[in-house]
Enzyme design. Structure first.
Site, PDB file in Angstrom:
ATOM      1  N   ASP A 120      51.689   9.574 -33.191  1.00  0.00           N
ATOM      2  CA  ASP A 120      51.379   8.497 -34.362  1.00  0.00           C
ATOM      3  C   ASP A 120      50.663   8.896 -35.711  1.00  0.00           C
ATOM      4  O   ASP A 120      50.598   8.140 -36.600  1.00  0.00           O
ATOM      5  CB  ASP A 120      50.701   7.370 -33.836  1.00  0.00           C
ATOM      6  CG  ASP A 120      51.726   6.448 -33.068  1.00  0.00           C
ATOM      7  OD1 ASP A 120      53.039   6.421 -33.114  1.00  0.00           O
ATOM      8  OD2 ASP A 120      51.527   5.538 -32.248  1.00  0.00           O
TER       9      ASP A 120
ATOM     10  N   SER B 209      39.226  16.658  23.385  1.00  0.00           N
ATOM     11  CA  SER B 209      39.099  15.657  24.452  1.00  0.00           C
ATOM     12  C   SER B 209      38.517  16.315  25.907  1.00  0.00           C
ATOM     13  O   SER B 209      37.870  15.777  26.731  1.00  0.00           O
ATOM     14  CB  SER B 209      40.325  14.830  24.660  1.00  0.00           C
ATOM     15  OG  SER B 209      40.572  14.191  23.388  1.00  0.00           O
TER      16      SER B 209
ATOM     17  N   SER C  91      39.392  14.242  12.808  1.00  0.00           N
ATOM     18  CA  SER C  91      38.376  13.986  11.825  1.00  0.00           C
ATOM     19  C   SER C  91      38.636  15.116  10.721  1.00  0.00           C
ATOM     20  O   SER C  91      37.829  15.944  10.620  1.00  0.00           O
ATOM     21  CB  SER C  91      36.844  13.913  12.001  1.00  0.00           C
ATOM     22  OG  SER C  91      36.713  14.744  13.150  1.00  0.00           O
TER      23      SER C  91
END
Length: 634
Positions: free
Chosen positions: A37, A477, A544
């Site tokens: 522009d 686990s 995580s």
């Protein structure tokens, strides 16, 4: 008659010149609009017409213009601003370029901001300190998407002086009808976003029409030239001076034992020696003893001045605190609704902890899922679970401590903030506080007579969180369960939080996107913290995957209570086990966002305990963890 040496005369001329410019007001403005522009050309023309180009610069500019093949003109004014090599090669602006110039009436700092949508964040940076925005429109194209986007952003950031510069009028034959159509179209859009007034000026940056001198080709336009408007537009510099006194403390000045002052830039109001002031957030009151400035003590100081205050009493005050008028202290809160412009390539992760910088104050901020995202093109408010690059949304922030603030529409200094990624130190967002949430003022911590220390003493143990992290199938686990059994046999009070079990209850509403994983860990961290308050040894077995969330949980707990246990297994080994068949589903595309396949795992950099499952079986790993924990207890 006094005789002056030539060098003395030069010094006097320089001093007089500096004094003349020092007394002028300063206007900061930006130019923005769609690609090509003519923003850079316009600024180059402003510099040229205001006589801010030295002869050697002008010669170099003419040479560069001949080299790039400027047509119809001796000078390509855009080359004055497009300093980056990439910009010169592409003919576009991709970064914010700042330029200084001055006229007889005013000093200016102008920021040339990029036109591409992907560089919206650069435009926000340039607009953050601006008093005025020049929105350029190509007369051949009219109001475009980027015209609307930049106008919305400029208004959002608090710029109230808007100039609509309809550029390249020479390419439409200086037609008044074209200018009027664009002006009316822009007015219709501007009213929708709250822009009630703007100045429309038809210009030609290349030819200089209506830049510094009226255009003979557009004698139908009788308004001011662009420079005349910039020189005379009223800037509300007195708004801050009219407000209540506020000085964010940036530095405690203690050069010797006899002097202790508090340095900073006055954000609003005025102050005099003897004024009663309040230190926020502590609430202590005292009086101003002296106002120390580089030129000596002042009888009064006002908004915008950088000063050092000494106080009549010894009070606790440090960087990040606020010295304020005693009778009109600022608000303090730790939860806000804010408008956020996301500036990072990686999307916002609701629930993740980011560093917030608000003036001289710092805090950790957690963002909730956006209330909505704004479609700048249509002004529609749409639902969103996150914010992508250059997106604008309204979100809720929760801080880890109260901060002094004011709504952004009242004070940029006390209402504007940035968010920083704690891992990379990169600025990821800019935000504007809309208001504090009432629950932030109404919710207070309740004092408990039975402390966490008493609860731990009853159990004859030290609270801890053993945070097992690793890939799916690594054995987290299994090892955590063995550790839990061994500790219980030793009469320790424990609780095991397993990833799969928690997702059947507390976190059953969460999926496995990055944002949901972040929220999953945040909730587990809060539960684990409550359990340590009860004196328990907590074991958690979660993938995580992100360091930022593991660090967030570490910061929730007392020093030394977070024990990171990295169950280190290679992806190949974990995938070979695949006891749940998850890797096979992920490889087939049936399971999306699976860690290690199409979602990253960020391994701990310095875990308290590392288990290498290639050389240590689960039983031996559990024994080593228990031994480490007993040694910690002493």
């Amino acid at each position: 008659m006094t005789a002056y040496a030539p060098d003395a005369l030069i010094r006097e001329d320089i001093a007089a010149y500096l004094a003349q410019h020092e007394s002028k007001s300063l206007l900061r403005f930006i130019t923005c609009g769609s690609v090509d522009d003519g923003k850079s050309t316009l600024i180059g023309r402003l510099l040229y017409d205001s006589k801010q180009i030295f002869e050697d610069q002008l010669s170099a500019l003419e040479a560069d213009s001949r080299r790039v093949g400027t047509q119809g003109q001796n000078i390509d004014f855009a080359l004055l601003v497009d300093g980056l090599a990439a910009e010169r090669e592409q003919g576009i602006t991709i970064d914010v370029a700042y330029r200084f110039f001055a006229t007889e009436k005013r000093k200016f700092i102008v920021a040339d901001t990029p036109g591409h949508e992907q560089y919206t964040r650069n435009m926000v940076t340039g607009a953050s300190t601006a008093d005025l925005a020049v929105i350029l429109v190509d007369a051949r194209k009219g109001v475009l998407t980027q015209t609307r986007r930049h106008s919305y952003l400029a208004h959002l950031i608090g710029i109230r002086n808007i100039v609509l510069a309809v550029n390249k009028m020479d390419l439409v034959g200086y037609d008044k009808g074209t200018f009027d159509r664009i002006r009316l179209a822009y007015r219709a859009f501007a009213s929708e976003i709250g822009i009630t007034d703007f100045a429309a000026i038809p210009v030609s940056g290349l030819g200089g029409d209506n830049i510094a001198a009226p255009s003979e080709a557009m004698d139908w336009y009788t308004g001011p030239t662009l420079i005349e408007h910039l020189e005379t537009v009223p800037v509300d510099a007195d708004r801050e001076a009219r407000g209540a006194f506020r000085l964010p403390v940036q530095w405690v000045n203690r050069p010797d034992l006899d002097f202790r002052g508090f340095a900073g830039t006055i954000a609003s109001g005025t102050v005099k020696p003897g004024d009663a002031v309040r230190i926020v957030p502590s609430g202590r009151t005292t009086q101003v003893a002296r106002i120390v400035a580089p030129g000596g003590d002042l009888a009064q100081a006002q908004a915008g001045q950088s000063v050092t205050l000494t106080l009549a009493d010894e009070v606790d005050c440090s960087r990040g605190d606020m010295i304020a008028a005693a009778g009109d202290p600022p608000e303090v809160a730790d939860q806000f609704e804010a408008t956020v412009v996301w500036m990072a390539d990686e999307p916002m992760l609701p629930g993740r902890s980011y560093a917030l910088q608000l003036g001289t104050q710092s805090a950790s901020a957690t963002l909730r899922t956006p209330k909505y995202q704004v479609n700048v093109n249509t002004l529609e408010e749409t639902a969103a679970r996150t914010l992508e690059l250059n997106a604008i949304g309204v979100v809720t922030l929760a801080l880890d401590r109260p901060v002094v603030f004011a709504p952004y529409e009242q004070s940029r200094e006390l209402g504007g903030f940035i968010l920083i990624d704690k891992a990379t130190n990169a600025t990821v967002a800019a935000g504007m506080i809309r208001f504090s949430l009432r629950r932030a003022q109404n919710v207070h911590r309740q004092h408990l007579d039975v402390t966490r220390e008493k609860r731990a003493d009853l159990k004859n143990q030290k609270p801890a969180v053993l945070w097992f992290t690793g890939l799916s199938g690594a054995g987290k686990s299994t090892i955590a369960n063995l550790v839990d059994k061994k500790l219980v046999r030793m009469n320790r009070h424990t609780f095991l939080l397993d990833g799969d079990n928690v997702r059947h209850g507390l976190n059953r509403d969460l999926g496995f996107t990055d944002a949901d994983r972040v929220e999953n860990i945040r909730r587990i961290g809060e539960v684990a913290r409550l359990m340590t308050d009860a004196g328990l040894i907590v074991l958690t077995a979660f993938i995580s995957p992100f360091r930022a969330e593991r660090d967030m949980v570490r910061q929730m707990l007392a020093p030394g209570e977070f024990v990171e246990v990295h169950v280190d297994t290679s992806l190949a080994a974990a995938e070979a086990r695949d006891v749940k068949g998850l890797y096979a589903k992920a490889r087939s595309g049936a399971l999306k966002n699976f860690t290690g396949i199409d979602s990253p795992y960020e391994a701990p950099e310095a875990p308290e305990i590392r288990i290498d499952t290639a050389v240590e079986d689960a039983e031996a790993a559990a024994d080593r963890i228990v031994a480490w924990l007993l040694e910690r207890e002493g």
